[in-house]
Motif scaffolding. Structure first.
Motif, PDB file in Angstrom:
ATOM      1  N   LEU A 175      42.527  42.000  52.974  1.00 53.09           N
ATOM      2  CA  LEU A 175      42.926  41.246  51.791  1.00 53.09           C
ATOM      3  C   LEU A 175      41.712  40.665  51.066  1.00 53.09           C
ATOM      4  CD1 LEU A 175      46.069  39.327  53.120  1.00 53.09           C
ATOM      5  CD2 LEU A 175      46.040  41.200  51.461  1.00 53.09           C
ATOM      6  N   SER A 176      40.737  40.182  51.829  1.00 57.47           N
ATOM      7  CA  SER A 176      39.553  39.587  51.215  1.00 57.47           C
ATOM      8  C   SER A 176      38.703  40.617  50.490  1.00 57.47           C
ATOM      9  CB  SER A 176      38.709  38.868  52.274  1.00 57.47           C
ATOM     10  OG  SER A 176      38.066  39.801  53.132  1.00 57.47           O
ATOM     11  N   CYS A 177      38.909  41.884  50.810  1.00 58.04           N
ATOM     12  CA  CYS A 177      38.165  42.959  50.143  1.00 58.04           C
ATOM     13  C   CYS A 177      38.828  43.409  48.845  1.00 58.04           C
ATOM     14  CB  CYS A 177      38.024  44.156  51.080  1.00 58.04           C
ATOM     15  SG  CYS A 177      36.971  43.854  52.502  1.00 58.04           S
ATOM     16  N   TRP A 178      40.015  42.890  48.556  1.00 58.06           N
ATOM     17  CA  TRP A 178      40.750  43.307  47.366  1.00 58.06           C
ATOM     18  C   TRP A 178      41.018  42.170  46.386  1.00 58.06           C
ATOM     19  CZ3 TRP A 178      41.615  48.065  45.645  1.00 58.06           C
ATOM     20  CH2 TRP A 178      41.510  49.133  46.545  1.00 58.06           C
ATOM     21  N   TYR A 179      41.082  40.929  46.896  1.00 58.90           N
ATOM     22  CA  TYR A 179      41.513  39.820  46.052  1.00 58.90           C
ATOM     23  C   TYR A 179      40.433  38.755  45.924  1.00 58.90           C
ATOM     24  CZ  TYR A 179      46.164  41.819  46.620  1.00 58.90           C
ATOM     25  OH  TYR A 179      47.249  42.675  46.608  1.00 58.90           O
ATOM     26  N   THR A 180      40.426  38.100  44.766  1.00 63.05           N
ATOM     27  CA  THR A 180      39.518  36.982  44.546  1.00 63.05           C
ATOM     28  C   THR A 180      40.023  35.759  45.312  1.00 63.05           C
ATOM     29  OG1 THR A 180      40.709  36.177  42.586  1.00 63.05           O
ATOM     30  CG2 THR A 180      39.000  37.857  42.240  1.00 63.05           C
ATOM     31  N   ARG A 181      39.211  34.733  45.357  1.00 59.89           N
ATOM     32  CA  ARG A 181      39.577  33.541  46.126  1.00 59.89           C
ATOM     33  C   ARG A 181      40.869  32.900  45.618  1.00 59.89           C
ATOM     34  NH1 ARG A 181      33.904  30.580  45.580  1.00 59.89           N
ATOM     35  NH2 ARG A 181      34.042  31.755  43.634  1.00 59.89           N
ATOM     36  N   LYS A 182      41.066  32.863  44.309  1.00 63.02           N
ATOM     37  CA  LYS A 182      42.293  32.277  43.762  1.00 63.02           C
ATOM     38  C   LYS A 182      43.519  33.109  44.121  1.00 63.02           C
ATOM     39  CE  LYS A 182      40.302  29.827  39.799  1.00 63.02           C
ATOM     40  NZ  LYS A 182      40.295  29.689  38.325  1.00 63.02           N
ATOM     41  N   GLU A 183      43.356  34.396  44.200  1.00 65.46           N
ATOM     42  CA  GLU A 183      44.482  35.285  44.502  1.00 65.46           C
ATOM     43  C   GLU A 183      44.770  35.376  45.996  1.00 65.46           C
ATOM     44  OE1 GLU A 183      43.157  38.272  40.830  1.00 65.46           O
ATOM     45  OE2 GLU A 183      42.830  38.820  42.926  1.00 65.46           O
ATOM     46  N   GLN A 234      35.732  50.633  39.852  1.00 67.22           N
ATOM     47  CA  GLN A 234      34.641  49.798  39.372  1.00 67.22           C
ATOM     48  C   GLN A 234      35.116  48.382  39.085  1.00 67.22           C
ATOM     49  OE1 GLN A 234      33.107  51.880  35.971  1.00 67.22           O
ATOM     50  NE2 GLN A 234      32.160  53.511  37.187  1.00 67.22           N
ATOM     51  N   LEU A 235      36.294  48.259  38.479  1.00 71.97           N
ATOM     52  CA  LEU A 235      36.830  46.946  38.158  1.00 71.97           C
ATOM     53  C   LEU A 235      37.177  46.174  39.431  1.00 71.97           C
ATOM     54  CD1 LEU A 235      37.821  44.846  36.154  1.00 71.97           C
ATOM     55  CD2 LEU A 235      40.011  46.077  36.026  1.00 71.97           C
ATOM     56  N   ALA A 236      37.771  46.848  40.412  1.00 70.52           N
ATOM     57  CA  ALA A 236      38.141  46.190  41.673  1.00 70.52           C
ATOM     58  C   ALA A 236      36.912  45.661  42.394  1.00 70.52           C
ATOM     59  CB  ALA A 236      38.903  47.170  42.563  1.00 70.52           C
ATOM     60  N   ASP A 249      32.042  44.794  47.710  1.00 66.64           N
ATOM     61  CA  ASP A 249      32.769  45.164  48.920  1.00 66.64           C
ATOM     62  C   ASP A 249      31.935  46.111  49.757  1.00 66.64           C
ATOM     63  OD1 ASP A 249      33.016  47.278  47.023  1.00 66.64           O
ATOM     64  OD2 ASP A 249      34.580  48.150  48.261  1.00 66.64           O
ATOM     65  N   TRP A 250      32.535  46.646  50.797  1.00 69.40           N
ATOM     66  CA  TRP A 250      31.880  47.615  51.678  1.00 69.40           C
ATOM     67  C   TRP A 250      31.370  48.790  50.853  1.00 69.40           C
ATOM     68  CZ3 TRP A 250      32.298  52.684  53.129  1.00 69.40           C
ATOM     69  CH2 TRP A 250      31.783  53.047  54.371  1.00 69.40           C
ATOM     70  N   VAL A 251      30.130  49.198  51.089  1.00 63.50           N
ATOM     71  CA  VAL A 251      29.540  50.326  50.358  1.00 63.50           C
ATOM     72  C   VAL A 251      29.358  51.520  51.278  1.00 63.50           C
ATOM     73  CG1 VAL A 251      27.602  51.118  48.974  1.00 63.50           C
ATOM     74  CG2 VAL A 251      28.378  48.753  48.765  1.00 63.50           C
TER      75      VAL A 251
END
Length: 308
Positions: free
Chosen positions: A165-173, A250-252, A264-266
């Motif tokens: 979840l932390s790899c997909w969402y910002t802190r607020k989300e 790119q946006l994510a 995120d993970w590269v």
């Protein structure tokens, strides 16, 4: 002398040059804020629909498979395996020994691998098989071993989900999505007993097996089926997910970079498990969530022992 509009434009250019937009792909810098917000909303909904229902369902089964031993006690497991009260309590507790032992190493492995779509469903498949095979236990030792290994494998799921979840969402989300994940354990507690009652109430003696054995078999089989489906639904990380187009990837990735200053993970070359472990140990929030999880786990005794 520059006009007020000229000054405003210069300020905007300076913000773009020095703020989070400085590392954004060119197309993100070119679109208007309204258009960017629309694209971000569309991306977030796409991620929600793909990710959230499955991880909640997986967490429901995670809790079912660890807590069904409470219903098994009512269905005659003590008598069939000649367990004392102390031995039964030990089989309940031993799961958490394996659970605690594996949680940190599991997320280090996941971080290095970078393939949640393979890792999490694979762990689920294994724990479903272990849960189902618990029905074959013929002694206290066999049940104890099955429960320890079950906890060892189940440990991968919850911290792995938080990481995903932390790899997909910002802190607020993230807070809202984490709350939805937690709802899986509550739903399991709400309906797990009813499901267990339906199984144990009508299957005792079917094909010569006790009701508690059918309980493990049926819930274990359900877990295996969902694990197979999850392998096709759970996403990998933003830059390595197949069902996003290039602009969405790119946006994510940029959203996270703009939010916390990190991508995120590269690839595996940029992921050192010990580095991440050191950062976690030095972060006060890690110790705060540790206290919360201890309290949450202790409250689980209500689920385990309430039926009896």
């Amino acid at each position: 002398m520059a006009t007020d509009l000229d000054k405003h434009d210069l300020e905007q250019v300076d913000t773009v040059a020095t703020g989070p937009f400085r590392t954004a792909p060119q197309w993100i810098r070119d679109v208007t804020p309204d258009e960017l917000a629309k694209r971000e909303t569309h991306l977030r909904r796409k991620i929600d629909l793909r990710l959230l229902p499955m991880i909640v369902l997986m967490y429901i089964l995670n809790y079912l498979d660890r807590n069904n031993i409470a219903a098994a006690k009512l269905a005659g497991i003590l008598e069939d395996l000649h367990l004392s009260a102390t031995q039964f309590n030990t089989t309940v507790s031993i799961l958490f020994a394996g659970y605690l032992f594996m949680q940190i190493p599991s997320n280090m492995i996941l971080n290095k691998l970078g393939k949640p779509s393979i890792y999490l469903p694979s762990c689920m498949l294994v724990w479903g098989l272990i849960s189902g095979l618990t029905a074959a236990a013929q002694s206290y030792g066999g049940l104890l071993a099955a429960r320890f290994i079950l906890g060892f494998v189940e440990a991968a799921y919850f911290p792995g989900c938080l990481y995903l979840l932390s790899c997909w969402y910002t802190r607020k989300e993230l807070a809202f999505r984490t709350g939805l994940l937690y709802s899986g354990s509550l739903l399991s507690g709400a309906f797990g007993g009813l499901l267990a009652a339906a199984i144990t109430g009508g299957m005792n003696g079917v094909r010569g097996l006790s009701a508690w054995r059918w309980l493990f078999i049926i819930e274990g089989m359900a877990t295996v089926v969902v694990a197979v489906a999850a392998a096709f639904i759970i996403p990998d990380l933003p830059r390595t997910t197949r069902w996003l187009n290039e602009e969405e990837k790119q946006l994510a990735a940029w959203r996270l970079e703009a939010d916390i200053g990190e991508d995120d993970w590269v690839d595996t070359k940029h992921q050192h498990p010990l580095h991440g472990f050191k950062l976690a140990v030095l972060d006060i929030k890690s110790w705060l969530i540790l206290l919360v999880i201890y309290g949450s786990t202790a409250s689980g005794s209500m689920t385990t022992f309430f039926p009896t």
